[in-house]
Design an enzyme around this catalytic site. Structure first.
Site, PDB file in Angstrom:
ATOM      1  N   ASP A 279      39.459  48.674  44.123  1.00 39.63           N
ATOM      2  CA  ASP A 279      38.044  48.674  44.503  1.00 39.63           C
ATOM      3  C   ASP A 279      37.708  47.660  45.595  1.00 39.63           C
ATOM      4  O   ASP A 279      36.564  47.573  46.027  1.00 39.63           O
ATOM      5  CB  ASP A 279      37.160  48.426  43.271  1.00 39.63           C
ATOM      6  CG  ASP A 279      37.542  47.163  42.535  1.00 39.63           C
ATOM      7  OD1 ASP A 279      38.658  46.635  42.745  1.00 39.63           O
ATOM      8  OD2 ASP A 279      36.716  46.677  41.737  1.00 39.63           O
TER       9      ASP A 279
ATOM     10  N   GLU B 286      45.863  34.724  37.921  1.00 35.40           N
ATOM     11  CA  GLU B 286      46.439  34.374  39.224  1.00 35.40           C
ATOM     12  C   GLU B 286      47.195  33.049  39.110  1.00 35.40           C
ATOM     13  O   GLU B 286      48.338  32.925  39.555  1.00 35.40           O
ATOM     14  CB  GLU B 286      45.334  34.270  40.292  1.00 35.40           C
ATOM     15  CG  GLU B 286      44.611  35.580  40.592  1.00 35.40           C
ATOM     16  CD  GLU B 286      43.459  35.899  39.638  1.00 35.40           C
ATOM     17  OE1 GLU B 286      43.338  35.196  38.592  1.00 35.40           O
ATOM     18  OE2 GLU B 286      42.698  36.828  39.920  1.00 35.40           O
TER      19      GLU B 286
END
Ligand code: UGA
Ligand code: MN
Length: 323
Positions: free
Chosen positions: A187, A273
């Protein structure tokens, strides 16, 4: 004596002319087109006619050198393949998102798309889509266990790991090939310049991400070419305060750290992350891209949930249409 020289001259003349013509043709060669890979091309990786990254020698420099000394043509150093791992899941906007993404990726030379469906099987929609996408690609699938499908829990952990496993398996016997991996959520919005930046990643590179963390952008803070901190409005205590869209890793680093994966256990929201990057690098080692992390080349856009309130339950349309 004179006649021998005369004959030699006539024997050599055609060859001299051929050389002159070839050199002339070479200097008139047009610049490589922006999108040389034809649409719906065979899905081969490693084609040499790819668009070059901007960084490889400025055009002025290159032309000048060629005109002066006419060196022997050197083989082009192999362009590192960019591997984009995209987790994706079935929802009304899925095909629209994938279409936007493919339209971007198709313009990037030497890109291999690893599309990983969050599903128990490959869907027909995605299979058909990929077959027509005109991109070198690999289609994987793995379902997220039901217990992890809850708000607040990290998404796409299993899918990114499936992509990593595929990459490691594919390269287990051919380590020399240059490559760069990055995680491309379906997205987000990606500029073409981003790919030129990440292509030169030596170990792990980083750059700003727009529209994320409750701010217009987040970015690594850079001093003297090194990352020294993070500009962020959210959880500044993260060891790597960066979104998934903000970094790339060389294939070599992925292969030499075979155990580095995304973890479910102990991973807090927004820490995926950092948890991953901690396993393969340090903040000091990071390579800042995008003009020392001062340019936004990727945006963490999020597509609004569509309103399907008026979808009919009965008296459906007479044709079945894939959206
Ligand atoms: C943020 C980060 O940008 C993501 O990289 C991170 O995975 C995510 O948070 C997270 O919470 O884990 P966000 O926009 O909130 O992103 O997440 P989504 O865009 O909804 O999902 C990230 C990726 O996972 C997308 O490619 C999406 O298609 C995929 N996804 C999402 C699945 O495969 N399955 C799901 O159930 C949900
Ligand atoms: Mn997203």
């Amino acid at each position: 004596m004179k006649s021998v020289l005369f004959t030699r001259f006539f024997i050599l003349l055609p060859w001299i002319l051929i050389v002159i013509i070839m050199l002339d043709v070479d200097t008139r060669k047009p610049a490589p087109p922006l999108t040389p890979r034809p649409y719906f091309s065979p899905y081969a990786v490693g084609r040499g006619d790819a668009r070059l990254p901007l960084r490889r020698g400025g055009p002025a420099h290159g032309t000048q050198k060629r005109n002066q000394s006419r060196p022997q043509p050197q083989p082009e150093p192999q362009l590192p393949t960019i591997y984009a791992i995209t987790p994706t899941y079935s929802r009304p906007v899925q095909k629209a998102e994938l279409t936007r993404l493919a339209n971007t990726f198709r313009q990037v030379a030497q890109l291999h798309w690893i599309l990983v469906e969050d599903a128990a099987a490959r869907s027909e929609l995605v299979s058909r889509f990929l077959a027509r996408a005109g991109l070198p690609s690999t289609h994987l699938h793995v379902p997220t266990p039901r217990r992890y499908k809850r708000p607040g829990l990290p998404r796409a952990t299993e899918q990114r790991n499936a992509g990593l496993a595929w990459l490691r398996q594919r390269h287990q016997h051919q380590r020399a090939q240059p490559g760069v991996l990055f995680f491309a959520d379906d997205d987000n919005t990606y500029s073409l310049e981003l790919f030129q930046e990440m292509r030169t990643t030596r170990k792990v590179s980083v750059w700003p991400v727009g529209l994320v963390g409750g701010r217009r952008y987040e970015r690594p803070l850079v001093e003297n070419g090194k990352v020294v901190g993070w500009y962020t409005g959210w959880r500044a205590d993260r060891p790597f305060a960066i979104d998934m869209a903000g970094f790339a890793v060389s294939l070599q680093v992925i292969l030499s750290n075979p155990k580095a994966v995304f973890k479910r256990r102990g991973s807090q929201p927004g820490m995926q992350e950092s948890d991953f990057l901690k396993q393969i690098t340090t903040v000091e080692e990071l390579e800042p891209k995008a003009n020392n992390c001062t340019k936004v080349l990727v945006w963490h856009t999020r597509t609004e949930k569509v309103n399907l309130a008026n979808e009919p339950k009965y008296r459906l349309d007479t044709v079945k249409i894939e959206v």
